[in-house]
Design an enzyme around this catalytic site. Structure first.
Site, PDB file in Angstrom:
ATOM      1  N   LEU A  12       0.842  -1.203   0.000  1.00 24.60           N
ATOM      2  CA  LEU A  12       0.000   0.000   0.000  1.00 24.60           C
ATOM      3  C   LEU A  12       0.875   1.250   0.000  1.00 24.60           C
ATOM      4  CD1 LEU A  12      -2.871  -0.922   2.494  1.00 24.60           C
ATOM      5  CD2 LEU A  12      -2.677  -1.357   0.034  1.00 24.60           C
ATOM      6  N   ARG A  19       2.587  15.065   6.170  1.00 24.63           N
ATOM      7  CA  ARG A  19       3.408  15.486   7.319  1.00 24.63           C
ATOM      8  C   ARG A  19       4.910  15.477   7.013  1.00 24.63           C
ATOM      9  NH1 ARG A  19       1.476  12.040  12.227  1.00 24.63           N
ATOM     10  NH2 ARG A  19       0.561  10.699  10.615  1.00 24.63           N
ATOM     11  N   LYS A  26       6.261  10.610   0.020  1.00 21.39           N
ATOM     12  CA  LYS A  26       6.828  10.029   1.244  1.00 21.39           C
ATOM     13  C   LYS A  26       7.586   8.730   0.990  1.00 21.39           C
ATOM     14  CE  LYS A  26       4.116   8.077   4.446  1.00 21.39           C
ATOM     15  NZ  LYS A  26       3.206   8.089   5.624  1.00 21.39           N
ATOM     16  N   GLN A  79      -5.140   3.754  -7.324  1.00 14.76           N
ATOM     17  CA  GLN A  79      -6.278   4.105  -6.473  1.00 14.76           C
ATOM     18  C   GLN A  79      -6.479   5.613  -6.614  1.00 14.76           C
ATOM     19  OE1 GLN A  79      -5.607   3.970  -2.248  1.00 14.76           O
ATOM     20  NE2 GLN A  79      -7.744   3.455  -1.774  1.00 14.76           N
ATOM     21  N   GLY A  84      -9.457   4.584   1.885  1.00 15.45           N
ATOM     22  CA  GLY A  84      -9.172   3.706   3.010  1.00 15.45           C
ATOM     23  C   GLY A  84      -8.414   2.460   2.593  1.00 15.45           C
ATOM     24  N   THR A  85      -7.829   1.780   3.606  1.00 14.65           N
ATOM     25  CA  THR A  85      -6.979   0.615   3.312  1.00 14.65           C
ATOM     26  C   THR A  85      -7.778  -0.531   2.699  1.00 14.65           C
ATOM     27  OG1 THR A  85      -7.253   0.007   5.647  1.00 14.65           O
ATOM     28  CG2 THR A  85      -5.210   1.119   5.049  1.00 14.65           C
ATOM     29  N   GLY A 147      -4.460   0.929  15.399  1.00 17.84           N
ATOM     30  CA  GLY A 147      -5.594   0.046  15.595  1.00 17.84           C
ATOM     31  C   GLY A 147      -5.250  -0.958  16.695  1.00 17.84           C
ATOM     32  N   ASN A 177      -2.269  -3.357  15.813  1.00 14.54           N
ATOM     33  CA  ASN A 177      -2.259  -3.897  14.448  1.00 14.54           C
ATOM     34  C   ASN A 177      -1.109  -3.241  13.694  1.00 14.54           C
ATOM     35  OD1 ASN A 177      -2.819  -4.684  11.788  1.00 14.54           O
ATOM     36  ND2 ASN A 177      -4.353  -3.059  11.525  1.00 14.54           N
ATOM     37  N   LYS A 358      39.049  11.698 -12.890  1.00 18.16           N
ATOM     38  CA  LYS A 358      37.750  11.450 -13.514  1.00 18.16           C
ATOM     39  C   LYS A 358      37.962  10.600 -14.750  1.00 18.16           C
ATOM     40  CE  LYS A 358      36.059  13.228 -16.870  1.00 18.16           C
ATOM     41  NZ  LYS A 358      35.628  14.043 -18.015  1.00 18.16           N
TER      42      LYS A 358
END
Ligand code: UD1
Ligand code: CA
Length: 488
Positions: A12, A19, A26, A79, A84-85, A147, A177, A358
């Site tokens: 997911l 945040r 993220k 999605q 929601g999950t 959860g 959870n 280099k």
């Protein structure tokens, strides 16, 4: 797992991650040399699944591009709205198609410390107990926000209740959870249709599958792990740094237990995919990054940054900043050496203090010891390049190569105007600007013989301290310092 029903891992990664306050999605932030998502995929691949599906949504072009790079076999499920999950998993299953079956394992793209072995143990336990659904749980000191796992009087899992939907009594439960679930795919496809969004967040909760399974009298169970940090997600950059430090601590410890001396673990940063041979010593202040491999008996550091490097046995790499280059066995670099991509230091060779290289091959036992720039060069076996050398590789339009032959000895303060070749065993004179090839065994000189113009300072710089010193010297006097010295 080949005799088992097929396994699908769903990762997911559609959530926003606001945040982080970042332009970068993220799950694309780096930790220990992989993105957060890269870590999740690594754990997923560790159980050798038949399919991996990534659910993407927010900034999905960025994420899709990254997936195509790091794991092109991942199925991408879009999605559009993050409802929601439970909805995210339904989207993944729809993308897989109706004929898909077997076991589904759900992991999160922002949980980087989960180890493949943990996931493997979880799936094995799920199968051994022949459950419809299993949840990976941990007991944590501050369960706020997670959860909670609600168990019946007999200890059986009966529900997962989100923080915002929990009663005060449920909020006191410290078993959480992790979000990592395993369940039967065909069953979940139907069961998810029965999951609504009548809750405090108005979301379709994947965790509501547990209530459905319990109501149907199916076997549901928890697999509790002690090492809770493996279940922790990243929401802010503060958490990112904390998990990165812990990942590093674990990586450094793994290398030490495998025979690498790490003098100062606190200032040593090693990426997840680095390999280091036994009896190599890592000195303080060193970052070993990307796909770097290091042999045995080498000394690395202090103060090195090594990105995607290949370093041989017994090499000595001191205060060196290097990327996409090779330092062969017994070669030395540093202190204060800069290796840019495409450089090879041959066995027993040397790039010394204040040398930048280099796209250059330094032959076996060849040396560039001091204060030089060698770009686009080929330096033959055993050659010595003098202090203060410049390979002038760029004519303002194109880059050209400089070739220095085997066992050549080029002198100090030389400029090689490329393209140019110095033959095997040839020498050059101090201060030479070499524009023409030097044949093997020849001495190339370019500076004219020295000519002294007498009295130039007195005529052209009258009244300066230099002119005064010159006048005193002409009169047979000494400078002030010399007078004092000669009087003692
Ligand atoms: C979720 C769990 C919670 C658990 C916690 C662990 C649910 C309902 N809750 O809560 O029980 O303790 O994780 O960290 O499952 N995502 C999507 N699409 C969506 C929503 C989420 O892809 O529509 C992804 C997010 O990008 C993230 C993961 O799912 O990677 C979890 O979502 P998040 O909103 O963080 O869930 P939590 O509220 O933390
Ligand atoms: Ca979360």
């Amino acid at each position: 797992m080949s005799e088992q029903a097929p396994t699908t891992v769903i990762v997911l990664a559609a959530g926003g991650g606001t945040r982080m306050r970042s332009k970068t999605m993220k799950v694309l932030h780096p930790l220990a040399g992989r993105t957060l998502l890269g870590h999740a995929l690594h754990a997923a691949r560790g159980i050798a699944p038949d399919h991996v599906v990534a659910v993407i949504g927010n900034q999905r072009e960025q994420v899709a591009e990254h997936l195509a790079q790091v794991d092109p076999d991942v199925v991408q499920a879009v999605q559009e709205e993050q409802l929601g999950t439970g909805h995210a998993v339904a989207v993944a299953l729809a993308t897989l198609g109706e004929q898909a079956a077997g076991t589904v394992v759900v992991v999160y793209g922002d949980v980087p410390l989960l180890e493949p072995e943990t996931l493997e143990g979880f799936v094995a336990d799920h199968r051994e107990h022949d459950r419809t659904l299993s949840v990976l749980t941990a007991r944590i000191g501050n369960p706020h926000g997670y959860g909670r796992v609600v168990r019946g009087p007999d200890g059986a899992v009966v529900a997962i209740v989100e923080e915002r939907d929990a009663t005060d009594e449920q909020r006191r439960i410290d078993e959480i959870n992790s979000g990592i679930l395993a369940f039967d795919l065909a069953w979940a496809r139907d069961a998810l249709r029965g999951v609504g969004n009548d809750n405090a967040q108005g979301e379709y909760y994947l965790t509501d599958l547990i209530g459905v399974a319990v109501a149907e009298g199916r076997t549901v169970g928890a697999y509790e792990i002690e090492d809770e940090i493996q279940t922790e997600g990243v929401n802010t950059r503060v958490q990112l740094a904390r998990l990165a430090a812990e990942a590093n601590r674990r990586i450094v410890e793994r290398h030490m237990l495998a025979g690498v001396t790490v003098v100062d673990p606190a200032t040593t940063w090693i990426d997840a995919d680095v390999s280091i041979g036994a009896d190599t010593t890592i000195q303080p202040g060193t970052q070993i990054l990307g796909a770097t491999t290091i042999g045995s008996d080498a000394v690395i550091g202090p103060d090195c940054t090594l990105q995607d490097m290949e370093i041989g046995d017994g090499a000595s790499v001191v205060r060196t900043h290097a990327s996409l280059s090779v330092i062969e066995a017994g070669a030395t670099t540093g202190p204060f050496t800069y290796l840019r991509p495409g450089t090879t230091v041959g066995a027993g060779g040397k790039l010394g203090a204040f040398v930048e290289a280099k796209n250059t091959r330094v032959g076996p036992r060849a040396k560039v010891p001091h204060l030089s720039y060698v770009g686009d060069g080929d330096i033959g076996e055993g050659a010595n390049v003098g202090a203060g050398t410049i390979f002038a590789n760029y004519d303002g339009v194109n880059k050209h190569r400089t070739t220095i032959g085997a066992q050549a000895r080029t002198s100090s303060n030389n400029t090689f105007v490329a393209p140019v070749t110095v033959g095997d065993g040839a020498f050059t004179g101090a201060g030479a600007t070499i524009r023409e090839d030097v044949p093997p065994g020849a001495l190339g000189v370019s500076a004219g013989s020295q000519r002294n113009i007498e009295g130039w300072v007195a005529r052209r710089r009258p009244g300066t301290p230099a002119a005064e010193a010159a006048a005193r010297a002409a009169a047979g006097e000494h400078s002030d310092d010399d007078v004092q010295e000669s009087s003692t």
